[in-house]
Scaffold this motif. Structure first.
Motif, PDB file in Angstrom:
ATOM      1  N   GLU A 152     -47.097 -25.620 -36.947  1.00 18.66           N
ATOM      2  CA  GLU A 152     -46.736 -26.890 -36.316  1.00 18.66           C
ATOM      3  C   GLU A 152     -45.254 -26.912 -35.952  1.00 18.66           C
ATOM      4  O   GLU A 152     -44.879 -27.386 -34.875  1.00 18.66           O
ATOM      5  CB  GLU A 152     -47.086 -28.054 -37.238  1.00 18.66           C
ATOM      6  N   ASP A 164     -60.912 -32.177 -27.379  1.00 15.66           N
ATOM      7  CA  ASP A 164     -60.910 -32.294 -28.840  1.00 15.66           C
ATOM      8  C   ASP A 164     -62.333 -32.387 -29.379  1.00 15.66           C
ATOM      9  O   ASP A 164     -62.552 -32.245 -30.595  1.00 15.66           O
ATOM     10  CB  ASP A 164     -60.087 -33.504 -29.285  1.00 15.66           C
ATOM     11  N   LYS A 171     -59.370 -27.705 -31.369  1.00 17.14           N
ATOM     12  CA  LYS A 171     -58.252 -28.422 -31.980  1.00 17.14           C
ATOM     13  C   LYS A 171     -57.720 -27.637 -33.178  1.00 17.14           C
ATOM     14  O   LYS A 171     -58.436 -27.424 -34.155  1.00 17.14           O
ATOM     15  CB  LYS A 171     -58.714 -29.816 -32.402  1.00 17.14           C
ATOM     16  N   LYS A 193     -56.386 -33.871 -37.824  1.00 20.54           N
ATOM     17  CA  LYS A 193     -55.737 -34.781 -38.781  1.00 20.54           C
ATOM     18  C   LYS A 193     -56.752 -35.557 -39.615  1.00 20.54           C
ATOM     19  O   LYS A 193     -56.422 -36.166 -40.611  1.00 20.54           O
ATOM     20  CB  LYS A 193     -54.862 -35.784 -38.015  1.00 20.54           C
ATOM     21  N   TYR A 214     -54.043 -38.571 -26.988  1.00 21.42           N
ATOM     22  CA  TYR A 214     -53.900 -39.433 -28.159  1.00 21.42           C
ATOM     23  C   TYR A 214     -54.878 -40.602 -28.027  1.00 21.42           C
ATOM     24  O   TYR A 214     -55.094 -41.122 -26.932  1.00 21.42           O
ATOM     25  CB  TYR A 214     -52.483 -39.978 -28.263  1.00 21.42           C
ATOM     26  N   ASP A 259     -49.264 -35.155 -32.961  1.00 23.12           N
ATOM     27  CA  ASP A 259     -49.958 -33.879 -32.882  1.00 23.12           C
ATOM     28  C   ASP A 259     -49.184 -32.999 -31.920  1.00 23.12           C
ATOM     29  O   ASP A 259     -49.187 -33.231 -30.711  1.00 23.12           O
ATOM     30  CB  ASP A 259     -51.396 -34.079 -32.392  1.00 23.12           C
TER      31      ASP A 259
END
Length: 355
Positions: A13, A225, A231, A235, A274, A281
């Motif tokens: 990340e 996604d 992905k 989360k 989003y 993300d």
């Protein structure tokens, strides 16, 4: 083992975040190019429900560092032919929206970010009235925030073609430079809408052979996604509903319809958005920033006939076409005065003096 996986995930990340910062700086450099006179104008086209509005909100988040609910979603019914345009100046952001990093990087050049037109609710109908609306919007004849319901009423009350007669003042800053067809891996592709777009973009001036609309076309496939394995940094509990094989099939179908098999990696973007003010993300930010960078790349050069190599009669016809608009009225007057002056001088020279 779990701790090691979490640490590896955090490292990945962090790497994506560094890449995103570099992308933001590249976008700033593109904003500051000396040859950039006006911002790009991007037309988002696609059926209702494919995620165009979420796409705009995600772009705003990636560029500002904070989620803003600017683009309204879910207008109308899927398959509706109602057309509504929302115009987002500079990707829909303002200088006060920028967070600390973004303010530092693009705070002095965000005014050159692309303008985005969100064309919502354009269903699967292929008709002359839809084509005319596309033509006047692509050509830069319709002012931002013009009611498309009003345009449709003008067509209905008069005739298809009336918009071209009424709106004849082209503005360079309104002309569409990029068309982004937004499809989704969870819905059927509206092939009729693709047909009317492709037919519109193929129209040309019979006098010169020039295309009327010199735009680049890109395809965005949204809701990736939902695809298994797409992905990298989930989360929450996964909601994947599409297999990788199903997605590959959809991707190939879209490539076939748009005839982009050879250049698919350059013109097709797999998108994630989003959903509301969700947790950051870096992958989603990366997709959005890559997209903006791609939209701001210098336009590829196309070989065209130079005006001074055209036959005189063709040049004169092109000048007459320009003179039809009010903006060229004074040029037309100057031309007429110039012709009269040349004729007067010729007569004066050729007429012998009487003593």
């Amino acid at each position: 083992l779990i701790e090691m996986e979490d640490e590896e995930k955090k490292t990945m990340e962090d790497e994506v975040k560094k890449t995103n910062e570099a992308l933001l700086r590249e976008i700033a450099d593109l904003c500051k190019r000396e040859d950039r006179k006006t911002p790009e104008v991007i037309l988002l086209l696609g059926s209702t429900g494919v995620g165009k509005s979420s796409m705009v909100n995600t772009i705003i988040k990636a560029l500002t560092g904070k989620y803003f609910y600017r683009a309204r979603s879910g207008r109308g019914l899927v398959g509706s032919v109602t057309l509504t345009f929302d115009w987002f100046d500079h990707c829909g952001i303002a200088t006060n929206d920028l967070q600390s990093l973004q303010q530092k990087v693009i705070g002095d050049c965000w005014q050159q970010l692309p303008n985005i037109i969100d064309a919502g609710g354009m269903g699967g109908k292929d008709s002359p009235d839809i084509q005319e609306i596309l033509e006047v919007v692509l050509g830069g004849f319709i002012p931002p925030e013009t009611s498309i319901t009003h345009l449709q009423k003008l067509q209905s009350d008069n005739y298809v073609g009336y918009l071209k007669d009424k709106y004849n003042n082209c503005r360079k800053e309104w002309k569409v430079t990029k068309v982004v067809f937004v499809a989704t891996c969870s819905q059927m592709l509206p092939t009729d809408l693709v047909d009317v777009l492709q037919r519109t973009l193929k129209t040309f001036d019979p006098e010169t052979g020039f295309l009327h609309y010199d735009v680049d076309v890109f395809i965005v496939i949204t809701k990736c996604d939902l695809v298994q394995g797409m992905k990298r940094f989930p989360k929450a509990e996964s909601k994947e509903t599409i297999t990788a094989a199903q997605f590959k099939k959809t991707e190939q179908e879209i490539a076939n319809v748009f005839n982009i098999k050879g250049v698919q990696k350059h013109t097709s973007i797999n998108w994630m958005s989003y959903v509301g003010d969700s947790e950051d993300d870096p992958d989603i930010d990366n997709i959005a920033l890559q997209f903006i960078k791609q939209m701001m790349q210098p336009k590829r050069q196309k070989n065209r006939i130079k005006l001074d190599t055209m036959p005189l009669i063709m040049r004169f016809k092109l000048m007459l076409k320009k003179f039809k608009t009010k903006t060229h009225f004074y040029q037309m007057c100057a031309l007429i005065v110039g012709i009269i002056a040349v004729v007067y001088v010729y007569i004066a020279i050729s007429t012998p003096l009487k003593i």
